[in-house]
Enzyme design. Structure first.
Site, mmCIF file in Angstrom:
data_model
loop_
_atom_site.group_PDB
_atom_site.id
_atom_site.type_symbol
_atom_site.label_atom_id
_atom_site.label_comp_id
_atom_site.label_asym_id
_atom_site.label_seq_id
_atom_site.Cartn_x
_atom_site.Cartn_y
_atom_site.Cartn_z
ATOM 1 N N HIS A 21 0.860 -1.199 0.000
ATOM 2 C CA HIS A 21 0.000 0.000 0.000
ATOM 3 C C HIS A 21 0.888 1.237 0.000
ATOM 4 O O HIS A 21 1.328 1.702 1.053
ATOM 5 C CB HIS A 21 -0.909 -0.038 1.235
ATOM 6 C CG HIS A 21 -1.918 1.083 1.300
ATOM 7 N ND1 HIS A 21 -3.086 0.993 2.035
ATOM 8 C CD2 HIS A 21 -1.936 2.314 0.739
ATOM 9 C CE1 HIS A 21 -3.769 2.115 1.928
ATOM 10 N NE2 HIS A 21 -3.084 2.955 1.145
ATOM 11 N N HIS A 23 1.185 4.802 -2.543
ATOM 12 C CA HIS A 23 0.785 5.575 -3.730
ATOM 13 C C HIS A 23 2.040 6.252 -4.263
ATOM 14 O O HIS A 23 2.657 7.064 -3.559
ATOM 15 C CB HIS A 23 -0.237 6.645 -3.353
ATOM 16 C CG HIS A 23 -1.466 6.087 -2.699
ATOM 17 N ND1 HIS A 23 -2.652 5.894 -3.378
ATOM 18 C CD2 HIS A 23 -1.692 5.673 -1.419
ATOM 19 C CE1 HIS A 23 -3.548 5.400 -2.532
ATOM 20 N NE2 HIS A 23 -3.000 5.249 -1.348
ATOM 21 N N HIS A 201 -9.600 0.993 -0.884
ATOM 22 C CA HIS A 201 -9.513 1.667 0.412
ATOM 23 C C HIS A 201 -10.907 1.586 1.036
ATOM 24 O O HIS A 201 -11.901 1.953 0.396
ATOM 25 C CB HIS A 201 -9.151 3.139 0.237
ATOM 26 C CG HIS A 201 -7.712 3.396 -0.088
ATOM 27 N ND1 HIS A 201 -7.061 2.816 -1.147
ATOM 28 C CD2 HIS A 201 -6.790 4.194 0.522
ATOM 29 C CE1 HIS A 201 -5.803 3.246 -1.168
ATOM 30 N NE2 HIS A 201 -5.613 4.083 -0.167
ATOM 31 N N GLU A 204 -11.139 3.567 6.214
ATOM 32 C CA GLU A 204 -10.098 4.510 6.656
ATOM 33 C C GLU A 204 -10.823 5.613 7.437
ATOM 34 O O GLU A 204 -10.669 5.715 8.654
ATOM 35 C CB GLU A 204 -9.348 5.079 5.443
ATOM 36 C CG GLU A 204 -8.209 6.031 5.819
ATOM 37 C CD GLU A 204 -7.520 6.654 4.595
ATOM 38 O OE1 GLU A 204 -8.102 6.655 3.488
ATOM 39 O OE2 GLU A 204 -6.388 7.168 4.764
ATOM 40 N N ASP A 282 1.803 4.076 2.688
ATOM 41 C CA ASP A 282 0.731 4.890 2.097
ATOM 42 C C ASP A 282 1.306 6.029 1.235
ATOM 43 O O ASP A 282 1.412 5.867 0.022
ATOM 44 C CB ASP A 282 -0.205 5.424 3.194
ATOM 45 C CG ASP A 282 -1.598 5.748 2.675
ATOM 46 O OD1 ASP A 282 -1.867 5.512 1.490
ATOM 47 O OD2 ASP A 282 -2.433 6.244 3.476
ATOM 48 N N ASP A 283 1.637 7.155 1.842
ATOM 49 C CA ASP A 283 2.185 8.304 1.102
ATOM 50 C C ASP A 283 3.418 8.786 1.865
ATOM 51 O O ASP A 283 3.355 9.771 2.616
ATOM 52 C CB ASP A 283 1.130 9.417 1.024
ATOM 53 C CG ASP A 283 -0.118 8.953 0.285
ATOM 54 O OD1 ASP A 283 -0.055 8.867 -0.951
ATOM 55 O OD2 ASP A 283 -1.117 8.650 0.953
HETATM 56 N N1 ADE Z 1 -4.728 8.648 -2.014
HETATM 57 C C1 ADE Z 1 -3.481 8.686 -1.562
HETATM 58 N N2 ADE Z 1 -3.448 8.330 -0.276
HETATM 59 C C2 ADE Z 1 -4.714 8.044 0.093
HETATM 60 C C3 ADE Z 1 -5.322 7.604 1.290
HETATM 61 N N3 ADE Z 1 -4.630 7.377 2.404
HETATM 62 N N4 ADE Z 1 -6.661 7.438 1.294
HETATM 63 C C4 ADE Z 1 -7.359 7.662 0.204
HETATM 64 N N5 ADE Z 1 -6.839 8.067 -0.953
HETATM 65 C C5 ADE Z 1 -5.511 8.256 -1.005
HETATM 66 ZN ZN ZN Z 2 -3.744 4.801 0.524
#
Ligand code: ADE
Ligand code: ZN
Length: 340
Positions: A21, A23, A201, A204, A282-283
């Site tokens: 996971h 992006h 997703h 969350e 994630d990011d």
């Molecule tokens: N796009 C990038 N990161 C995300 C996240 N944590 N939740 C939803 N969309 C995303």
């Molecule tokens: Zn994500």
């Protein structure tokens, strides 16, 4: 718990793992954002790298997404996407990642006039680099933006057809609340017929029912995040029974205020309830850390044995063929045996 922080850090640093996971647009570090803005003549609303970092305080998912989509505007050419992916794979390899399944958001780029081919070919060049330089395997998952409509997702799936032998699956991301998984039932069904894996997703910020919809209506193979499933004991029991992988992202959860304190992150409870939880970044450029930072954030809650279980889960939950899975598990076992 007897493991010291230092010994856990050493353990995590060389623990073989998969990342499921992440992006790729979320791995855009501020210095690369500035370099690409310069290369492409794009004006940024920030004067310096420090100002960008200062802007990375989020009140929730939408607040983050607004900045994240803005940042992605510097990505214009195949070379940009390749450079972005190479930087991520080099970091991931240094963190002991042996296999990565990375998300990209085609609509974020095609909506700005950057063709699908530019994004995908650049990322595939990054994947080739990861294999050659690090012996790391990786694949692409294209995510549909859930704040857009299903027709837009369907057009994106059609656009992807020439590359479908090099894309392992489809995902669903962006603003969750108000955009339930059921909105994308037909396009996910079509993706399944085309032989693509499916992830979404869910849970969350959205309620446990969104997790249920992802399972029942989208027929997903993994749930991304899934935190709020923990509010519903029947759903937890089902996720455990179905050995459904959850791709959990501790530092993301902290930065987006899904959890108040990482020391109270639910991952120990997830594992205790028999859920196949994994740890991911994630990011990473936005949330203050790559995969090992995420392992370390919850390491004191888990200890070695459960960290090893999480790494095992990451391979079990990956879209690997049987031979590759066996090889990863064998190497993980050898590492664990050789690590006192
Ligand atoms: N796009 C990038 N990161 C995300 C996240 N944590 N939740 C939803 N969309 C995303
Ligand atoms: Zn994500």
């Amino acid at each position: 718990m007897t493991d010291s922080r230092e010994s856990l850090a050493d353990f995590v640093a060389s623990l073989p793992k998969a990342e499921l996971h992440m992006h790729i647009e979320g791995s855009l570090e501020p210095d690369m954002m500035f370099a690409l803005a310069k290369r492409n003549g794009v004006e940024l609303p920030f004067a310096s790298v420090e100002q960008v970092r200062a802007a990375y305080r989020f009140s929730g998912l939408q607040d983050f997404l607004d900045i994240y989509y803005q940042g992605a505007d510097v990505l214009r050419t195949e070379e940009d996407f390749r450079d972005l992916a190479v930087a991520y794979f080099d970091r991931a390899a240094a963190d002991g990642v042996r296999h990565a399944e990375i998300f990209f958001d085609p609509q974020t780029h095609t909506a700005r006039g950057v063709p699908f081919s530019v994004a995908v070919e650049g990322l595939l060049a990054g994947i080739a680099h990861a294999r050659q330089r690090h012996g790391m395997t990786s694949s692409l998952i294209m995510c549909f933006l859930r704040h857009l409509d299903e027709d837009s997702a369907s057009r994106t799936l059609a656009e992807a057809e020439p590359w479908l032998d090099r894309i392992i699956g489809v995902g669903l991301d962006s603003s969750e609340v108000g955009h339930p998984p059921g909105k994308f039932t037909r396009v996910f069904s079509r993706a399944g017929q085309m032989g693509l894996m499916r992830v979404a997703h869910a849970g969350e910020e959205g309620p446990p029912d969104y997790v249920r919809e992802a399972l029942d209506l989208l027929q997903v193979d993994r749930i991304d995040h899934g935190n709020r499933a923990m509010e519903d004991p029947l759903l937890v029991a089902r996720l455990a029974r179905e050995a459904m992988t959850l791709t959990v992202c501790p530092l993301s959860n902290l930065k987006l205020r899904i959890v108040e304190d990482v020391a109270r992150h639910p991952i120990p409870h997830m594992l205790q309830q028999g859920l196949r939880a994994t740890i991911n970044s994630d990011d990473p450029a936005y949330f203050g850390g790559y995969i090992n930072d995420n392992y370390l954030a919850v390491a004191p809650l888990l200890g070695r044995d459960r960290l090893a279980q999480v790494a095992r889960n990451s391979f079990l939950g990956a879209f690997l063929d049987e031979a590759a899975l066996d090889e990863h598990l064998r190497r993980l076992d050898s590492f664990l045996e050789a690590t006192p």
